[in-house]
Design a protein around this motif. Structure first.
Motif, short mmCIF file in Angstrom:
data_model
loop_
_atom_site.label_atom_id
_atom_site.label_comp_id
_atom_site.label_asym_id
_atom_site.label_seq_id
_atom_site.Cartn_x
_atom_site.Cartn_y
_atom_site.Cartn_z
N PHE A 163 1.62 1.55 -3.77
CA PHE A 163 0.26 2.08 -3.98
C PHE A 163 -0.67 1.03 -4.60
O PHE A 163 -1.37 1.32 -5.56
CB PHE A 163 0.30 3.33 -4.87
CG PHE A 163 1.24 4.38 -4.40
CD1 PHE A 163 1.06 5.02 -3.18
CD2 PHE A 163 2.35 4.73 -5.14
CE1 PHE A 163 1.93 5.98 -2.74
CE2 PHE A 163 3.25 5.69 -4.70
CZ PHE A 163 3.03 6.32 -3.49
N SER A 164 -0.65 -0.17 -4.02
CA SER A 164 -1.39 -1.28 -4.62
C SER A 164 -2.36 -1.94 -3.64
O SER A 164 -2.14 -3.06 -3.20
CB SER A 164 -0.40 -2.33 -5.16
OG SER A 164 -1.07 -3.38 -5.79
N PRO A 165 -3.48 -1.28 -3.33
CA PRO A 165 -3.78 0.15 -3.53
C PRO A 165 -3.30 0.94 -2.33
O PRO A 165 -3.03 0.36 -1.29
CB PRO A 165 -5.31 0.14 -3.64
CG PRO A 165 -5.71 -0.92 -2.67
CD PRO A 165 -4.63 -2.00 -2.78
N PRO A 166 -3.20 2.26 -2.43
CA PRO A 166 -2.72 3.05 -1.29
C PRO A 166 -3.70 3.06 -0.12
O PRO A 166 -3.30 3.24 1.02
CB PRO A 166 -2.53 4.45 -1.88
CG PRO A 166 -3.41 4.48 -3.08
CD PRO A 166 -3.41 3.09 -3.62
N GLU B 14 -5.55 2.58 -7.66
CA GLU B 14 -4.11 2.40 -7.74
C GLU B 14 -3.62 2.76 -9.14
O GLU B 14 -4.38 2.70 -10.11
CB GLU B 14 -3.73 0.96 -7.41
CG GLU B 14 -4.33 -0.08 -8.32
CD GLU B 14 -3.87 -1.48 -7.92
OE1 GLU B 14 -2.74 -1.83 -8.28
OE2 GLU B 14 -4.63 -2.18 -7.24
N ARG C 124 0.81 -1.22 0.00
CA ARG C 124 0.00 0.00 0.00
C ARG C 124 0.84 1.27 0.00
O ARG C 124 0.54 2.22 -0.71
CB ARG C 124 -0.93 0.00 1.22
CG ARG C 124 -2.06 -1.00 1.15
CD ARG C 124 -3.03 -0.81 2.28
NE ARG C 124 -4.23 -1.63 2.10
CZ ARG C 124 -5.31 -1.55 2.86
NH1 ARG C 124 -5.35 -0.67 3.86
NH2 ARG C 124 -6.36 -2.33 2.64
N HIS D 235 -1.46 1.23 -11.07
CA HIS D 235 -0.97 0.13 -11.89
C HIS D 235 -2.00 -0.27 -12.95
O HIS D 235 -3.20 -0.26 -12.71
CB HIS D 235 -0.62 -1.06 -11.01
CG HIS D 235 0.32 -0.71 -9.90
ND1 HIS D 235 1.65 -0.44 -10.10
CD2 HIS D 235 0.11 -0.55 -8.57
CE1 HIS D 235 2.23 -0.15 -8.96
NE2 HIS D 235 1.31 -0.21 -8.00
#
Length: 274
Positions: free
Chosen positions: A127-130, A136, A123, A138
């Motif tokens: 940021f995966s997810p934040p 996110e 996260r 990606h």
């Protein structure tokens, strides 16, 4: 007929079945604060631990047998006299190899593959997810199915190594009850070492892999009452695994920092006995 969706538009919050919202998130709270604090906390520990692991100074207090966990076990002829509790099977090492090189990769692997830490740095750094309800950046998700993330599946094996390291840390804490003139001794450093090793054990046994080892493969708890009891106790600790993950980072730094101050004669150890 509408144009075919691009790779990004076909996945996640951009998939055809989701509402078209151009904003990254509709959250108005400070959702970014938790990832930011995680980045700062983990970065601070990584920087401190890296520097201390390579400096090769003030890691052993000969008078009281205090050894910092960052250098345990010290198995090289480069180690200062007395700090090698298990001998010196390795010759002198170049400066670019830390003296705790035998266990540091396994401890790093145990922490990096830890279920909580994976959530934390996925996260905060990737940021995966934040955060929940925040898109996110990606384009696609591949999971932990290929290098390097497939290594995450080795977590249980790093857990076994962490148990061995915890035993070594326990031995270090016990041998540190040493007086300046020999015999039994007890000081503030012993309290710090003992608290640190207890918390390290708590973090280790609260691991998801430990929970699986103790009872995850049982089909009938009633047929294994002892293992069921152990599993329930580990499960209780497991609910606090995140807290122990952070607390032990702090106690590792505190333990090393205190031993560094005593070993460098910056301060004197507060002695209760001996």
């Amino acid at each position: 007929m509408s144009a075919p969706a691009t790779e990004r538009e076909a996945t996640g919050v951009f998939s055809p079945g989701r509402a078209r919202i151009l904003a990254r998130t509709l959250r108005v709270d400070r959702w970014w604060l938790s990832p930011l604090l995680t980045v700062l906390g983990l970065s601070a520990f990584i920087i401190y631990a890296t520097v201390r692991s390579f400096v090769r100074s003030a890691y052993w207090v000969a008078d009281y047998h205090y050894l910092t966990p960052f250098y345990s076990p010290c198995l090289s002829e480069s180690c200062v006299p007395g700090s090698s509790h298990f001998g010196t099977p390795f010759p002198e090492l170049p400066m670019w190899i830390p003296l705790g090189f035998v266990v540091l990769p396994f401890l790093l692997g145990f922490r990096v593959t830890c279920y909580y830490y994976r959530k934390a740095y996925y996260r905060s750094f990737w940021f995966s997810p934040p955060a929940c309800a925040v898109a996110e950046p990606h384009r696609r998700y591949t999971g932990e199915t290929r290098l390097p993330l497939i290594i995450q599946n080795a977590h249980r094996y790093f857990f076994y190594a962490a148990v061995i390291v915890s035993l070594i840390n326990t031995y270090d804490a016990i041998t540190a009850f040493h007086g300046k003139d020999g015999g039994f001794g007890f000081g503030l450093g012993n309290v710090i070492l003992l608290v640190n090793v207890i918390l390290l054990w708590t973090y280790t046994v609260s691991c998801h892999s430990c929970r699986h080892v103790t009872g995850g493969r049982l089909k009938h708890f009633s047929a294994h009452p002892v293992r069921y009891w152990i599993w329930t106790q580990v499960s209780k600790l497991n609910t606090r695994h995140m807290q122990f993950a952070w607390i032990t980072l702090g106690t590792l730094v505190l333990t090393d920092f205190y031993i560094m101050l005593v070993a460098s004669n910056t301060i004197s150890d507060l002695r209760f006995v001996g």
